[in-house]
Scaffold this active site. Structure first.
Site, PDB file in Angstrom:
ATOM      1  N   ASP A 388       0.904  -1.153   0.179  1.00 40.71           N
ATOM      2  CA  ASP A 388       0.236  -0.015  -0.121  1.00 40.71           C
ATOM      3  C   ASP A 388       0.813   1.381   0.160  1.00 40.71           C
ATOM      4  O   ASP A 388       2.115   1.174   0.454  1.00 40.71           O
ATOM      5  CB  ASP A 388      -0.915   0.065   1.319  1.00 40.71           C
ATOM      6  CG  ASP A 388      -1.772   1.149   1.278  1.00 40.71           C
ATOM      7  OD1 ASP A 388      -2.469   1.792   0.477  1.00 40.71           O
ATOM      8  OD2 ASP A 388      -1.500   1.707   2.568  1.00 40.71           O
ATOM      9  N   ASP A 590      -1.852  -0.779   5.807  1.00 43.25           N
ATOM     10  CA  ASP A 590      -2.252  -0.285   7.137  1.00 43.25           C
ATOM     11  C   ASP A 590      -3.527   0.174   7.256  1.00 43.25           C
ATOM     12  O   ASP A 590      -3.606   0.530   8.697  1.00 43.25           O
ATOM     13  CB  ASP A 590      -1.060   0.825   7.319  1.00 43.25           C
ATOM     14  CG  ASP A 590      -1.542   2.010   6.630  1.00 43.25           C
ATOM     15  OD1 ASP A 590      -2.040   2.164   5.565  1.00 43.25           O
ATOM     16  OD2 ASP A 590      -1.512   3.159   7.317  1.00 43.25           O
ATOM     17  N   ASP A 594      -7.133  -1.664   3.190  1.00 39.52           N
ATOM     18  CA  ASP A 594      -6.302  -2.860   2.726  1.00 39.52           C
ATOM     19  C   ASP A 594      -6.721  -4.111   3.439  1.00 39.52           C
ATOM     20  O   ASP A 594      -6.095  -5.163   3.075  1.00 39.52           O
ATOM     21  CB  ASP A 594      -4.917  -2.539   3.586  1.00 39.52           C
ATOM     22  CG  ASP A 594      -4.372  -1.121   2.849  1.00 39.52           C
ATOM     23  OD1 ASP A 594      -4.374  -0.953   1.795  1.00 39.52           O
ATOM     24  OD2 ASP A 594      -3.751  -0.263   3.615  1.00 39.52           O
TER      25      ASP A 594
END
Length: 693
Positions: A388, A590, A594
């Site tokens: 990410d 995080d 996600d």
């Protein structure tokens, strides 16, 4: 020393709660000081939860014991520390007591007890081995207890109580040493996990401050919001939230928790906001959670570990086949028992288990926590890693670089309303907006109605009867239908070049844009380069941000494969596509957005400062958010696999040699058993060594 009596068994025992915590390193000296008083029969200190279990002598002993405890100070502990010798705390001390007891009772029975009585005592001692063997047979299992009982039984059938006694003595010594080695490894892991910092949002009046979890006391109030974890046991005193309790109940759907309901450590808030009153000591709660994690590691065994432990059980019946063959070929009970005295099961299971515990313990001290050995295996085999962007490759503390205002609004009004909306959510960008308002001294007391958080899109609320939204361009312009004119688009593109724009609209009109500066983390380029050198064929970045910002970050990080403007379902679909192509995928993220991709990947890694929902579904958590920890994780995973392979070979070779020596009559069965136990302990201690990564 200040304390309070938690519970009491009249005339016997006190359970005492200390006001301050005793460091673990002082447990031994503190116990020694307590026991130094004649009125104290026994004392046990539990430094992690700040309690003492104290046994006193006689009715008058109670008051004297309490007075003695009150008189203990740092000087007394320091004075005892100089005299108190300890290595692995109480485990080593208890080990020596257990071994001395075994040795003493064995020698007394052998030297001083007449043979008839010795035979009776041997039969009584044999009952334990026989009971365990019968229990295994009742489950149609031929395992190590059956082997042990058969070997001892052969000596008793031959009216040889001396050999039977030696065999039982050696087996019990081996069991004691193996239990100690296992407990020592588990203790080291628990200590390592307890040293990982954990914080909570404590409410004091109108203020909310972040404090260490260990500083909380029963009765304190803690705030928990969307995406945050609940790290204490407590009762909801205000608010309503949907709480995910899957870690406790296994139920995947969140349940509603409102005023008066109990909530528990290890769960997380999927949506909503609650204030929770602490009901039990946070350190005790945390210790319980960690011990549960250690105990549940068996659920997450790797294929390699599970296969070898299954092999260990499958070998046992062949021991009996071999023993039968030896009996037919040699007609020797001694050589036959040699085939039963040595087994592979203990060595294979113990070395595998301790290798994994050592790896998990070392990982906790290196910046990442791992749920079980299967994830080390998966990391070792992975060839693709997906990141990410926000809070993973970029800093977890982005900042507001600029504010644009439209439709008659000024920058102050835009930033104040944005902070008012964002203060409810733990995402790094939300924290950046709230921090920017605070730095300018803006009061953003809530004027809006209930806030609705739309995962990976933005936030919707109402202000004076008007709909208010804040989030990405895709959410504000695409989903909400807010019109952005050509001149506005041109201005926004020019003023937010290289930044991530956050759009604010009221009643369908764009009123402001915040430019979020999200610099790359230190060491990201080096980590990406090292991961490629370690054999990762594809390094990918996925983000919900716009393509312009994504390209800039990818180029700075050295990532050549990236996708922008993605929703959570898009990230999930991309990971699925990679897996369909045969890739072994590690996903690092995080945020709440996600979570689907983290759950789908072969290994999900959550950043420690990320949301609790992400950490809940992830298999590994980076406690400090440093990507160099991922490099260390890959190296540690491969070192663990190498160690398990080496231990497997050593156990098989050594035990085969000892068994062969016994069958050939070169050594007595008891000697081969002694060599087997000694080698098992030696290899287990070797398996517990620190990995070189």
């Amino acid at each position: 020393m200040d304390f309070s009596i938690k519970s009491e068994i009249p005339g016997r025992r006190l359970r005492i709660k200390l006001s301050g915590f005793v460091p673990a390193r002082d447990q031994g000296p503190f116990e020694a000081v307590l026991r130094s008083a004649p009125c104290v029969c026994d004392a046990k200190v539990y430094p992690r939860i700040g309690e003492v279990a104290l046994s006193y002598c006689g009715d008058a002993g109670r008051e004297r014991a309490i007075a003695h405890l009150a008189s203990i100070d740092e000087a007394a502990i320091e004075g005892m520390r100089a005299e108190y010798s300890f290595s692995s705390a109480q485990h080593s001390h208890q080990l020596m007591i257990d071994l001395a007891w075994l040795m003493g009772t064995y020698l007394l029975r052998r030297w001083f007890v007449p043979k008839p009585i010795s035979v009776v005592l041997g039969l009584i001692a044999y009952q334990r081995f026989l009971t365990e063997a019968l229990a295994s047979l009742s489950r149609a299992r031929l395992d190590v207890p059956v082997l042990d009982a058969a070997a001892i039984g052969m000596s008793l059938v031959q009216f040889d109580p001396k050999t039977a006694g030696e065999t039982m003595f050696l087996l019990r010594v081996g069991e004691t040493l193996e239990d100690y080695t296992q407990a020592r490894s588990e203790g080291a892991l628990v200590d390592a996990l307890l040293n990982v910092a954990e914080n909570a949002q404590k409410v004091e009046g109108d203020l909310e401050i972040e404090v260490p979890l260990s500083s909380l006391a029963v009765g304190d109030i803690v705030a928990v919001r969307t995406g945050m974890g609940i790290n204490i046991d407590g009762q909801v005193v205000h608010g309503c939230a949907m709480v995910n309790q899957s870690s406790l109940t296994g139920e995947p759907l969140a349940v509603e928790r409102t005023t008066g309901d109990d909530v528990f450590a290890g769960t997380s808030v999927e949506s909503g906001e609650i204030l929770v009153r602490v009901k039990s000591a946070p350190n005790e709660t945390r210790l319980r959670s960690i011990v549960d994690l250690v105990r549940s590691a068996d659920q997450y065994k790797s294929r390699r570990q599970a296969t070898r432990e299954a092999l260990a059980d499958r070998i046992v019946p062949w021991n009996f086949v071999l023993a039968a063959g030896v009996a037919l070929a040699t007609r020797s009970m001694t050589r036959t028992s040699a085939a039963l005295m040595v087994d592979y099961s203990c060595g294979l299971k113990l070395t595998s288990s301790i290798s994994v515990l050592s790896a998990i313990s070392q990982s906790a001290g290196s910046g990442f926590t791992v749920k079980g050995s299967k994830y080390f295996d998966a990391v070792c085999d992975a060839d693709t890693i997906v990141f990410d962007k926000t809070g993973t490759l970029t800093e977890a503390t982005p900042s507001v670089a600029g504010v644009l205002s439209f439709d008659g609004w000024n920058e102050t009004e835009v930033l104040r309303l944005s902070a008012c909306l964002e203060e409810h959510f733990p995402h790094p960008v939300a924290r950046a907006v709230v921090r920017a308002a605070a730095d300018r001294g803006l009061d953003h007391r809530e004027r809006h109605a209930e806030v609705e958080y739309i995962v990976a899109h933005g936030i919707a609320s109402s202000l004076d009867g008007k709909r208010v939204v804040i989030g990405s361009e895709h959410f504000v312009a695409g989903d909400e239908g807010v019109k952005i004119g050509p001149d506005q688009k041109q201005l926004i593109a020019r003023e937010t070049e290289g930044f991530s724009p956050l759009y604010l609209a009221v009643d369908g009109e764009l009123v402001g844009v915040l430019a979020i500066e999200d610099p790359l983390k230190d060491g990201v380029c080096q980590a990406v380069e090292e991961l490629r050198a370690l054999g990762f064929k594809r390094v990918v970045m996925l983000t919900g941000d716009n393509e312009r910002t994504a390209r800039r970050v990818a180029e700075e990080a050295g990532v050549t494969e990236w996708r922008a403007d993605l929703l959570p379902e898009d990230k999930h679909a991309y990971v699925q596509r990679l897996k369909n192509e045969g890739c072994k995928v590690v996903m690092v993220g995080d945020g709440v957005n996600d979570a689907p991709a983290l759950a789908l990947s072969d290994v999900g890694i959550a950043m420690g400062q990320g949301t609790a929902v992400a950490k809940e579904v992830a298999d590994i958590t980076l406690t400090d958010g440093d990507l160099s920890s991922i490099v260390a994780l890959v190296k540690l995973s491969r070192a663990l696999v190498r160690r398990m392979d080496r231990s497997f070979t050593q156990v098989m070779v050594c035990n085969s040699i000892f068994m062969l020596l016994g069958i050939l009559g070169v050594v007595m069965p008891q000697t081969s058993s002694l060599l087997h136990n000694a080698t098992t302990i030696g290899l287990s201690l070797s398996a517990g060594r620190r990995y070189r990564v």
